[in-house]
Write an enzyme that holds these catalytic residues in place. Structure first.
Site, PDB file in Angstrom:
ATOM      1  N   TRP A 157       0.590  -1.060  -0.194  1.00 25.31           N
ATOM      2  CA  TRP A 157      -0.367   0.048   0.036  1.00 25.31           C
ATOM      3  C   TRP A 157       1.091   1.280   0.017  1.00 25.31           C
ATOM      4  O   TRP A 157       1.623   1.685   1.167  1.00 25.31           O
ATOM      5  CB  TRP A 157      -0.866  -0.136   1.334  1.00 25.31           C
ATOM      6  N   ASP A 240      -1.688  -4.503   9.264  1.00 24.42           N
ATOM      7  CA  ASP A 240      -2.299  -3.616   8.718  1.00 24.42           C
ATOM      8  C   ASP A 240      -3.814  -4.451   8.429  1.00 24.42           C
ATOM      9  O   ASP A 240      -3.848  -5.604   7.899  1.00 24.42           O
ATOM     10  CB  ASP A 240      -2.105  -2.667   7.400  1.00 24.42           C
ATOM     11  N   LYS A 277     -13.743   0.199   5.106  1.00 27.86           N
ATOM     12  CA  LYS A 277     -14.205  -0.976   4.294  1.00 27.86           C
ATOM     13  C   LYS A 277     -15.235  -1.999   4.506  1.00 27.86           C
ATOM     14  O   LYS A 277     -16.204  -2.019   3.709  1.00 27.86           O
ATOM     15  CB  LYS A 277     -12.979  -1.497   3.529  1.00 27.86           C
TER      16      LYS A 277
HETATM   17  C1  LIG Z   1      -4.209  -1.662   3.261  1.00 25.49           C
HETATM   18  C2  LIG Z   1      -4.829  -0.548   3.197  1.00 25.49           C
HETATM   19  N1  LIG Z   1      -4.334  -0.132   4.464  1.00 25.49           N
HETATM   20  C3  LIG Z   1      -4.877   0.840   5.092  1.00 25.49           C
HETATM   21  C4  LIG Z   1      -5.794   1.573   4.641  1.00 25.49           C
HETATM   22  C5  LIG Z   1      -6.426   2.376   5.424  1.00 25.49           C
HETATM   23  O1  LIG Z   1      -8.137   3.008   4.840  1.00 25.49           O
HETATM   24  P1  LIG Z   1      -8.904   3.970   5.617  1.00 25.49           P
HETATM   25  O2  LIG Z   1      -7.844   5.065   6.616  1.00 25.49           O
HETATM   26  O3  LIG Z   1      -9.463   4.341   4.773  1.00 25.49           O
HETATM   27  O4  LIG Z   1      -9.251   3.168   6.879  1.00 25.49           O
HETATM   28  C6  LIG Z   1      -6.662   1.126   3.225  1.00 25.49           C
HETATM   29  C7  LIG Z   1      -7.217   1.804   2.223  1.00 25.49           C
HETATM   30  O5  LIG Z   1      -6.954   1.705   0.835  1.00 25.49           O
HETATM   31  C8  LIG Z   1      -5.639  -0.014   2.755  1.00 25.49           C
HETATM   32  O6  LIG Z   1      -5.855  -0.416   1.710  1.00 25.49           O
END
Ligand SMILES: Cc1ncc(COP(=O)(O)O)c(C=O)c1O
Length: 430
Positions: A157, A240, A277
């Site tokens: 990511w 994560d 999500k």
């Molecule tokens: C691997 C991963 N970690 C963390 C996030 C963070 O998501 P959010 O800050 O929207 O909860 C995402 C979002 O795309 C992700 O794909």
């Protein structure tokens, strides 16, 4: 006698008195700021929005889209909101500094599993979504653990490196091999080999499930090997967890690597949990940072240290989404509805994967596509080059990330044929 001593005004004082300025004094203090490249994913989203083609397809989003390509509000969320709005006791006061107390407890159980586990050795704090959890983890670990290196998967990511650059700028960043694009599998041997170079106290960032961008996760056996490597080398894992429930459709299964690491009892690690999500609450920004310590005494010291960092940054967290999630996790009927909602999202993505796979096979589109069926979560790599990605956009109005990543949530029964036809045109046939 010097001028100053005689009461003669200095140059600066003279200018100030006369109101005259040098030309350069009118320049902004920020005129020398380097130009920052706009974010690739959000730029594509903006381009997609202004594209007037009726055939346009957005395969970029890391957000769930329904059968009509539109955002979807989960039934469990709708019901939880109704309950919150009907409750006269709900007000707009701050949450406690560590976050929504009940949600913190529920989140520990959801992530680590509640069966016979002593969750008192987990310190948890609410964060501004998964990004905030990663950020606070980087801030905490880079100062309290003082790692020399933080290791990221290649691919991974994109924001992980940016977050660590900001919150742990003194920590060296390195990549461990993860994805072999040629055969679309994890290059585990190469990963293990490179991690031999890791040193005690280094941090390793891991995707607990539904790896972004590849959709390829470690097997149970590989997780076990990795846990042993972490123990033997003193590598500190950061999981994560952004897609719990969306990889396999089963919330426990998707967090099984985490409970397995926990059950070893001899590893300390972090979980950066996102509720964006799996509850479709992207804008509410709800996440939790968990730190599993070896014992309850250490965990009790970690919580105030995290709270101190969070206090200086955000004081307290957003409450609305926290209340919604806590309602759902705390009520059997709503919880069952949530599991059904997860199944709806998971099944639709699975069906779209199957349709894409069959379409590509029937048209004999060049490439190896079996992984489309076995990849988990929202994402898969297509193997398209950046030139081919541009051609998809310019010739066919189909948007995917420059890396060739697609999000299957952008596929619908209406657009799938168009997507397959475009891939056939760009990649050719056998
Ligand atoms: C691997 C991963 N970690 C963390 C996030 C963070 O998501 P959010 O800050 O929207 O909860 C995402 C979002 O795309 C992700 O794909």
């Amino acid at each position: 006698m010097k001028e100053k001593e005689r009461g003669v005004p200095s140059d600066l004082a003279r200018k100030t008195l006369s109101g005259k300025k040098d030309a350069h004094e009118d320049m902004s203090s920020f005129s020398e700021l380097p130009t920052v490249k706009p974010d690739a994913a959000f730029t594509l989203l903006a381009a997609y929005k202004t594209d007037t083609s009726s055939n346009k397809v957005d395969l970029c989003p890391g957000f769930y889209r329904d059968e009509n390509g539109r955002p979807w509000i989960l039934s469990s969320v709708i019901q939880a909101k109704e309950r919150i709005h009907a409750d006269p006791k709900v007000n707009h006061e701050h949450l406690p500094l560590a976050g929504h107390t009940e949600l913190l407890r529920q989140s520990k159980e959801l992530v680590f599993g509640k069966e016979d586990r002593d969750l008192k050795r987990v310190a948890s704090i609410q964060t501004v979504s998964g990004t905030g959890a990663n950020h606070l983890a980087a801030l905490f670990l880079s100062t309290k653990l003082n790692p020399k290196t933080v290791w990221f998967p290649n691919l991974g990511w994109i924001n992980h490196t940016a977050i660590w650059k900001l919150a742990g700028s003194h920590v060296q960043q390195r990549f461990y091999p993860y994805f072999n694009g040629e055969n679309q599998i994890i290059d585990f041997d190469a990963m293990v080999e490179v991690l031999r170079e890791a040193q005690k106290g280094d941090v390793i960032v891991l995707h607990a499930c539904a790896h972004n961008p590849t959709g390829v996760d470690l097997s149970k056996e590989q997780w076990n090997t990795l846990a042993t490597i972490c123990k033997n080398t003193g590598l500190f894992p950061v999981f994560d967890l952004a897609y719990q429930g969306l990889a396999s459709g089963d919330v426990r299964q998707d967090a099984s690597a985490i409970s397995d690491f926990f059950d070893r009892g001899n590893l300390e690690f972090v979980v950066a949990q996102s509720y964006s999500k799996n509850f479709g609450l992207y804008g509410e920004r709800i996440g939790i940072l968990h730190i599993a310590a070896l014992d309850v005494t250490a965990a009790a010291k970690i919580t105030p240290a995290l709270t101190q960092l969070s206090r200086a940054e955000i004081t307290s967290c957003p409450s609305y989404g926290a209340r919604i999630i806590s309602q759902i996790l705390g009520d059997l009927k709503l919880y069952d509805q949530w599991l059904e909602d997860l199944a709806t999202m998971h099944n639709r993505m699975k069906t779209m994967r199957e349709s894409l796979y069959h379409g590509l096979l029937v048209r004999k589109v060049r490439g190896s596509w079996d992984h489309i069926l076995t990849d988990t979560g929202m994402f898969s790599m297509t193997g398209l080059s950046t030139t081919q990605v541009t051609a998809m956009k310019e010739k066919h109005h189909i948007y995917l990330l420059p890396s060739g990543r697609i999000s299957v949530t952008g596929l619908t029964t209406r657009n799938i044929d168009h997507v397959v036809t475009a891939l056939e045109d760009i990649l050719g046939t056998y």
